[in-house]
Scaffold this motif. Sequence first.
Motif, PDB file in Angstrom:
ATOM      1  N   PRO A 319       0.823  -1.209   0.000  1.00 28.02           N
ATOM      2  CA  PRO A 319       0.000   0.000   0.000  1.00 28.02           C
ATOM      3  C   PRO A 319       0.856   1.258   0.000  1.00 28.02           C
ATOM      4  O   PRO A 319       1.982   1.266   0.493  1.00 28.02           O
ATOM      5  CB  PRO A 319      -0.826  -0.115   1.289  1.00 28.02           C
ATOM      6  CG  PRO A 319      -0.025  -1.018   2.172  1.00 28.02           C
ATOM      7  CD  PRO A 319       0.725  -1.954   1.266  1.00 28.02           C
ATOM      8  N   MET A 320       0.317   2.322  -0.560  1.00 28.19           N
ATOM      9  CA  MET A 320       1.019   3.601  -0.677  1.00 28.19           C
ATOM     10  C   MET A 320       0.702   4.473   0.526  1.00 28.19           C
ATOM     11  O   MET A 320      -0.438   4.603   0.926  1.00 28.19           O
ATOM     12  CB  MET A 320       0.604   4.309  -1.965  1.00 28.19           C
ATOM     13  CG  MET A 320       1.196   5.688  -2.157  1.00 28.19           C
ATOM     14  SD  MET A 320       2.945   5.635  -2.582  1.00 28.19           S
ATOM     15  CE  MET A 320       3.307   7.375  -2.811  1.00 28.19           C
ATOM     16  N   MET A 321       1.755   5.073   1.124  1.00 23.56           N
ATOM     17  CA  MET A 321       1.606   5.997   2.232  1.00 23.56           C
ATOM     18  C   MET A 321       2.097   7.387   1.811  1.00 23.56           C
ATOM     19  O   MET A 321       3.013   7.497   0.989  1.00 23.56           O
ATOM     20  CB  MET A 321       2.409   5.504   3.449  1.00 23.56           C
ATOM     21  CG  MET A 321       1.942   4.159   3.987  1.00 23.56           C
ATOM     22  SD  MET A 321       0.259   4.210   4.596  1.00 23.56           S
ATOM     23  CE  MET A 321       0.007   2.479   5.050  1.00 23.56           C
ATOM     24  N   PRO A 322       1.511   8.466   2.371  1.00 22.35           N
ATOM     25  CA  PRO A 322       1.926   9.818   1.963  1.00 22.35           C
ATOM     26  C   PRO A 322       3.405  10.108   2.215  1.00 22.35           C
ATOM     27  O   PRO A 322       4.009  10.902   1.493  1.00 22.35           O
ATOM     28  CB  PRO A 322       1.029  10.735   2.810  1.00 22.35           C
ATOM     29  CG  PRO A 322      -0.143   9.892   3.176  1.00 22.35           C
ATOM     30  CD  PRO A 322       0.381   8.501   3.306  1.00 22.35           C
ATOM     31  N   SER A 323       3.986   9.481   3.234  1.00 25.65           N
ATOM     32  CA  SER A 323       5.372   9.772   3.589  1.00 25.65           C
ATOM     33  C   SER A 323       6.393   8.930   2.820  1.00 25.65           C
ATOM     34  O   SER A 323       7.600   9.073   3.055  1.00 25.65           O
ATOM     35  CB  SER A 323       5.572   9.535   5.093  1.00 25.65           C
ATOM     36  OG  SER A 323       5.268   8.192   5.431  1.00 25.65           O
ATOM     37  N   GLN A 327       6.793   5.806  -4.949  1.00 23.65           N
ATOM     38  CA  GLN A 327       5.683   4.871  -4.974  1.00 23.65           C
ATOM     39  C   GLN A 327       6.201   3.441  -4.834  1.00 23.65           C
ATOM     40  O   GLN A 327       7.051   3.005  -5.613  1.00 23.65           O
ATOM     41  CB  GLN A 327       4.889   5.007  -6.267  1.00 23.65           C
ATOM     42  CG  GLN A 327       3.683   4.073  -6.333  1.00 23.65           C
ATOM     43  CD  GLN A 327       2.915   4.215  -7.629  1.00 23.65           C
ATOM     44  OE1 GLN A 327       3.248   5.051  -8.454  1.00 23.65           O
ATOM     45  NE2 GLN A 327       1.895   3.417  -7.807  1.00 23.65           N
ATOM     46  N   PRO A 328       5.704   2.691  -3.853  1.00 29.11           N
ATOM     47  CA  PRO A 328       6.137   1.289  -3.725  1.00 29.11           C
ATOM     48  C   PRO A 328       5.587   0.454  -4.876  1.00 29.11           C
ATOM     49  O   PRO A 328       4.699   0.884  -5.609  1.00 29.11           O
ATOM     50  CB  PRO A 328       5.544   0.868  -2.379  1.00 29.11           C
ATOM     51  CG  PRO A 328       4.354   1.751  -2.196  1.00 29.11           C
ATOM     52  CD  PRO A 328       4.711   3.063  -2.833  1.00 29.11           C
ATOM     53  N   GLY A 329       6.116  -0.750  -5.015  1.00 28.74           N
ATOM     54  CA  GLY A 329       5.649  -1.626  -6.088  1.00 28.74           C
ATOM     55  C   GLY A 329       6.671  -2.689  -6.436  1.00 28.74           C
ATOM     56  O   GLY A 329       7.556  -3.025  -5.639  1.00 28.74           O
ATOM     57  N   LEU A 330       6.558  -3.228  -7.634  1.00 30.07           N
ATOM     58  CA  LEU A 330       7.428  -4.304  -8.101  1.00 30.07           C
ATOM     59  C   LEU A 330       8.495  -3.757  -9.043  1.00 30.07           C
ATOM     60  O   LEU A 330       8.220  -2.879  -9.872  1.00 30.07           O
ATOM     61  CB  LEU A 330       6.609  -5.383  -8.817  1.00 30.07           C
ATOM     62  CG  LEU A 330       5.446  -5.990  -8.017  1.00 30.07           C
ATOM     63  CD1 LEU A 330       4.791  -7.114  -8.804  1.00 30.07           C
ATOM     64  CD2 LEU A 330       5.904  -6.470  -6.658  1.00 30.07           C
ATOM     65  N   PHE A 331       9.710  -4.299  -8.904  1.00 30.04           N
ATOM     66  CA  PHE A 331      10.847  -3.851  -9.713  1.00 30.04           C
ATOM     67  C   PHE A 331      11.612  -5.060 -10.226  1.00 30.04           C
ATOM     68  O   PHE A 331      11.658  -6.117  -9.577  1.00 30.04           O
ATOM     69  CB  PHE A 331      11.783  -2.967  -8.885  1.00 30.04           C
ATOM     70  CG  PHE A 331      11.211  -1.618  -8.534  1.00 30.04           C
ATOM     71  CD1 PHE A 331      11.585  -0.481  -9.244  1.00 30.04           C
ATOM     72  CD2 PHE A 331      10.306  -1.483  -7.494  1.00 30.04           C
ATOM     73  CE1 PHE A 331      11.062   0.748  -8.922  1.00 30.04           C
ATOM     74  CE2 PHE A 331       9.771  -0.251  -7.161  1.00 30.04           C
ATOM     75  CZ  PHE A 331      10.151   0.881  -7.877  1.00 30.04           C
ATOM     76  N   LEU A 345       9.272  -3.604  -3.511  1.00 29.12           N
ATOM     77  CA  LEU A 345       9.750  -2.505  -2.677  1.00 29.12           C
ATOM     78  C   LEU A 345       8.601  -1.976  -1.837  1.00 29.12           C
ATOM     79  O   LEU A 345       7.552  -1.605  -2.369  1.00 29.12           O
ATOM     80  CB  LEU A 345      10.328  -1.383  -3.541  1.00 29.12           C
ATOM     81  CG  LEU A 345      10.869  -0.174  -2.773  1.00 29.12           C
ATOM     82  CD1 LEU A 345      12.113  -0.547  -1.983  1.00 29.12           C
ATOM     83  CD2 LEU A 345      11.174   0.980  -3.745  1.00 29.12           C
ATOM     84  N   SER A 346       8.792  -1.930  -0.514  1.00 28.31           N
ATOM     85  CA  SER A 346       7.771  -1.424   0.407  1.00 28.31           C
ATOM     86  C   SER A 346       8.433  -0.552   1.461  1.00 28.31           C
ATOM     87  O   SER A 346       9.647  -0.651   1.693  1.00 28.31           O
ATOM     88  CB  SER A 346       7.025  -2.584   1.072  1.00 28.31           C
ATOM     89  OG  SER A 346       7.923  -3.440   1.768  1.00 28.31           O
TER      90      SER A 346
END
Length: 551
Positions: A319-323, A327-331, A345-346
């Motif tokens: 999930p994406m957080m404002p701080s 942007q997290p995700g797959l790489f 990446l989280s």
Amino acid sequence: MAVCARLCGVGQSRRCRRRQRQNQQDQGSDSEMDEEEEERIVGHRQADVGVGGGGLESDVATAGPSDACEYGSGRVNRRSFPDHTGPPHPQSLADLPPELLVEILSLLPGTALPNVSLVCKKFRQIVNTETIWRRRCTEEFGMKEDLRKMEVGGVSSRDLYVKLLHPYRHILGLWQPDIGPYGGLLNVVVDGLFIIGWMYLPPHDPRVEDPMRRRPLFRIHMWESKKATVECMYGHKGPHKGDIQTVKKDEFSTKCNQTDHHRMPGGRQEEFRTWLEEEWGRTLEEIFHEHMQELILMKFIYTSQYDNCLTYRRIYLPPMMPSDLLQPGLFKGTYGSHGLEIVMLSFHETSARATKLTGDPNVPAGQLTLDVDLSRPVVLPDLEQQRNIEELSRLVMGVHKQVEREAEQQAKSSNARDATEGACGGANAAEGAEADCGASDGCQPGPSTTSPSEAQPFVLPLGVMARNEVYPRTCRKCFYGTGLIAGHGFTSPERTPGLFVLFDEDRFGFIWLELKSFSLYSRLTDHLAHAEAPNMERFEAMLRNMQSWTS
């Protein structure tokens, strides 16, 4: 008889006809008077309605025997009819027109419609309308195909929902196959009039910025019969019979019932050459590194054991957080002789973590490959000093030693608190904790909250190996972090210090100081449906489970 005669225009005497003409004249005068009276009554009735009184129910309730028609006089008492000229107000849903009921019921979830059909015969007929089920298939499962074509072929939208989409809804989403240390990435989606399991494969090494490749492993459809059909797509002979079993929540298995479709006429040698070209984009003769040849052959032998049966476990996108730093995700990332691998990446408060979705015999899938401390930024020197590996090691190792000292201090403080709590109780322990926090520069330093700095020049130090020489020459920020390394079979794992380099929103890198190696990571841009985590707690629980699968 007299009434019938008057209606027919004949009578037994001239007096009857004369009486009839007189009644017609009286009726005409009465109608003129009634029109004036009607305007007056309607005016009063509108005023009453404006105040909140009057209506169909009150009209019916006040009607009595005197409101009946007077056949002999030819006059009709208008109080026996409602004053409004529009349709009557419905008293229940069943009184609504069918087209309006279709529109209302199509807003309900498909799982609620069977209960609605039990209300009455009319509702049962309305629920069987194809328009309702067509809308449920589109809104709940994102079907974009024209379902009318399938209905012409004999398969209704209702059957499609009830027998295909709803029973297999629990396998939609993102999954990790259990293929030992290698793992993988599977996305099960509604694709056209099928449910298809797509296996996502990294691009050929070392082209990390190329798009992902994908291959269908299975599909489910209703083309050939009125029931869902599962087909295995593995091999080169086309679709064949398969099966899907739900093992438990967030886990399912696939099984091939015709494994002979996986074999090739040329035997294992032909299968290996074909697999190598698909997996690596080259032949074995083109791979000169002997260790790399061994790794490739080992992977083929291991993964080919799972061509008839596979188990999948559900995973989520972070999930994406404002701080969050980005942007997290797959790489996709480069891992030396192991080729390209997929990481997730989280962000977790003051740290960024990269977890392997695909792995190798050294560090398997599910393990935490990178752990970055966002509270410890590293300021790069000028370009000339960046080319010196000793200068970069001095910067990173300085932070690493500081981290070790703080960890030792926290361990001593924790032991001291435990001893104090045992001797003096919790009050003194709280005071000791406050003193410890005051002595150090904060118990938990917060992450860097400064806005992303302007791009600064970046170059790899001399002697650091990179799979692809084309990498960004500017970066935004750098942080201290550790990477996980281990021997073959995940033996003697240890975390080694390194430098996390943020290039832009879609690329980052990591310099492994001990290995003198550089990994470049590029974001997956594919849309992965049904993959969002319900909340951060579920996502973190999933990460813990992933590590336990391969530990």
